[in-house]
Design an enzyme around this catalytic site. Structure first.
Site, mmCIF file in Angstrom:
data_model
loop_
_atom_site.group_PDB
_atom_site.id
_atom_site.type_symbol
_atom_site.label_atom_id
_atom_site.label_comp_id
_atom_site.label_asym_id
_atom_site.label_seq_id
_atom_site.Cartn_x
_atom_site.Cartn_y
_atom_site.Cartn_z
ATOM 1 N N ASN A 12 62.423 62.508 34.336
ATOM 2 C CA ASN A 12 61.495 63.097 33.376
ATOM 3 C C ASN A 12 61.078 64.457 33.939
ATOM 4 O O ASN A 12 60.289 64.518 34.875
ATOM 5 C CB ASN A 12 60.278 62.168 33.206
ATOM 6 C CG ASN A 12 59.209 62.759 32.315
ATOM 7 O OD1 ASN A 12 59.407 63.799 31.690
ATOM 8 N ND2 ASN A 12 58.068 62.093 32.255
ATOM 9 N N LYS B 204 59.399 66.741 32.531
ATOM 10 C CA LYS B 204 58.075 67.168 32.036
ATOM 11 C C LYS B 204 58.103 68.653 31.630
ATOM 12 O O LYS B 204 59.106 69.111 31.087
ATOM 13 C CB LYS B 204 57.012 66.877 33.092
ATOM 14 C CG LYS B 204 57.043 65.421 33.545
ATOM 15 C CD LYS B 204 55.848 65.025 34.369
ATOM 16 C CE LYS B 204 56.014 63.595 34.843
ATOM 17 N NZ LYS B 204 54.858 63.089 35.533
ATOM 18 N N HIS C 276 54.408 57.913 27.135
ATOM 19 C CA HIS C 276 54.144 58.220 28.554
ATOM 20 C C HIS C 276 52.635 58.347 28.739
ATOM 21 O O HIS C 276 51.931 58.813 27.840
ATOM 22 C CB HIS C 276 54.843 59.529 28.940
ATOM 23 C CG HIS C 276 54.830 59.784 30.414
ATOM 24 N ND1 HIS C 276 53.727 60.292 31.049
ATOM 25 C CD2 HIS C 276 55.762 59.579 31.375
ATOM 26 C CE1 HIS C 276 53.993 60.392 32.349
ATOM 27 N NE2 HIS C 276 55.223 59.970 32.573
ATOM 28 N N GLU D 147 50.922 60.417 30.217
ATOM 29 C CA GLU D 147 50.393 61.772 30.016
ATOM 30 C C GLU D 147 50.210 62.070 28.533
ATOM 31 O O GLU D 147 49.315 62.835 28.150
ATOM 32 C CB GLU D 147 51.318 62.789 30.715
ATOM 33 C CG GLU D 147 51.171 62.683 32.228
ATOM 34 C CD GLU D 147 52.361 63.147 33.053
ATOM 35 O OE1 GLU D 147 53.283 63.766 32.495
ATOM 36 O OE2 GLU D 147 52.358 62.863 34.267
ATOM 37 N N GLU E 61 54.903 51.949 34.345
ATOM 38 C CA GLU E 61 54.455 53.097 35.125
ATOM 39 C C GLU E 61 52.956 52.972 35.387
ATOM 40 O O GLU E 61 52.146 53.425 34.560
ATOM 41 C CB GLU E 61 54.733 54.382 34.350
ATOM 42 C CG GLU E 61 56.200 54.626 34.095
ATOM 43 C CD GLU E 61 56.506 56.116 34.117
ATOM 44 O OE1 GLU E 61 57.367 56.519 34.897
ATOM 45 O OE2 GLU E 61 55.856 56.874 33.375
ATOM 46 N N GLY F 86 52.863 60.707 40.089
ATOM 47 C CA GLY F 86 52.615 62.037 40.635
ATOM 48 C C GLY F 86 51.593 62.046 41.756
ATOM 49 O O GLY F 86 51.113 63.111 42.156
ATOM 50 N N SER G 85 56.096 57.699 41.526
ATOM 51 C CA SER G 85 56.389 58.229 42.864
ATOM 52 C C SER G 85 57.644 57.616 43.494
ATOM 53 O O SER G 85 57.684 57.390 44.701
ATOM 54 C CB SER G 85 55.168 58.062 43.782
ATOM 55 O OG SER G 85 54.064 58.798 43.271
HETATM 56 C C1 PEP Z 1 56.517 59.935 35.522
HETATM 57 O O1 PEP Z 1 55.767 60.819 35.169
HETATM 58 O O2 PEP Z 1 57.120 59.287 34.658
HETATM 59 C C2 PEP Z 1 56.658 59.678 36.943
HETATM 60 C C3 PEP Z 1 57.086 58.496 37.293
HETATM 61 O O3 PEP Z 1 56.299 60.673 37.797
HETATM 62 P P1 PEP Z 1 56.424 60.684 39.401
HETATM 63 O O4 PEP Z 1 57.796 60.133 39.745
HETATM 64 O O5 PEP Z 1 56.280 62.104 39.797
HETATM 65 O O6 PEP Z 1 55.344 59.808 39.914
#
Ligand code: PEP
Length: 245
Positions: A8, A10, A93, A95, A160, A166, A205
């Protein structure tokens, strides 16, 4: 079924950077048995899809509107993503849920629209830090599954935990095992036998250093990767850690 490793991107990368990143991933993908997916900003989707034409790496969107067309300034419809070369789309997601007020109901409408457009939806669920601290993680995720997935559901679920996105904080293998087993049970409870085969990705992460252990957890069908997907070698290392199924 091979695992799915999805990046992703973003709101990162200018067009030339996105194309270069896609090419670097495609160039290193030989021998990777996992399915690979990259999700650039919609603006660069066609250019990235063109750069990946003939490679094993597929392209997805990061969101789509619940209508197939119409007076929706600034929005992008599922058929437009498909037309630009996407095969999948991330929906719900955290976000988008947090920054754009997306509810389970809206995510469900978007999921229906994505499937109608011919896209495979990747629907995200996950609890926040307070909910986990309060021991509500399964309740929250159960409600999100019930509210966000249409019946029947043909797609992918991404677990998630928001506190792991993040932040560099990864869920432990035990956390992941418990939540993925719970999600599998919920999918079967809510969707019958069809729930057995739904892929459940872990996201939060994921990086090369922790991918192998997370991807080996039962009921983990792959990873949704944010930050680490912006580095081709790191993303490929995660993909090489995946199980071939
Ligand atoms: C995400 O935003 O879907 C995600 C998993 O981000 P990160 O791997 O940076 O934690």
């Amino acid at each position: 079924m091979p695992q799915l490793i999805a990046g992703n991107w973003k709101m990162h990368c200018l067009a030339a950077e996105a194309v270069a990143l896609a090419r670097d991933i495609a160039a290193g993908a030989a021998g990777v048995t996992a399915e690979l997916l990259v999700c650039p900003t919609a603006l660069h989707l066609a250019a990235v899809a063109q750069a990946l034409n003939g490679s094993v790496v597929t392209v997805g969107g990061q969101d789509c509107h619940q209508s197939k067309q119409g007076a929706h300034t600034g929005d992008i419809a599922g058929p437009m993503l498909l037309d630009a070369g996407a095969t999948r789309v991330i929906l719900g997601h955290s976000e988008r849920r947090q920054n754009h007020g997306e509810t389970d109901e809206l995510v469900r409408e978007k999921t229906v629209a994505a499937v109608a457009a011919g896209l495979i939806p990747i629907v995200c669920v996950g609890e926040n830090a307070d909910q986990r601290a309060g021991g509500q993680e399964t309740e929250v995720v159960g409600w999100q599954i019930a509210g966000s997935l249409p019946k029947p559901f043909t797609g992918v679920v991404a677990y998630e935990p928001i506190w792991a996105i993040g932040t560099g904080k990864t869920a432990t293998e035990e956390d992941v095992a418990i939540m993925h087993a719970f999600i599998r049970d919920e999918l079967v409870r809510q969707f019958g036998d069809a729930g057995q085969t739904v892929r459940i990705l872990y996201g939060g992460s994921v990086k090369a250093a922790n991918a192998a252990s997370l991807l080996a957890v039962p009921n983990v069908g792959g990873a949704l990767v944010g930050g680490a997907s912006l580095n081709a070698q790191e993303f490929l290392a995660i993909a090489r850690a995946a199980q071939s199924g």
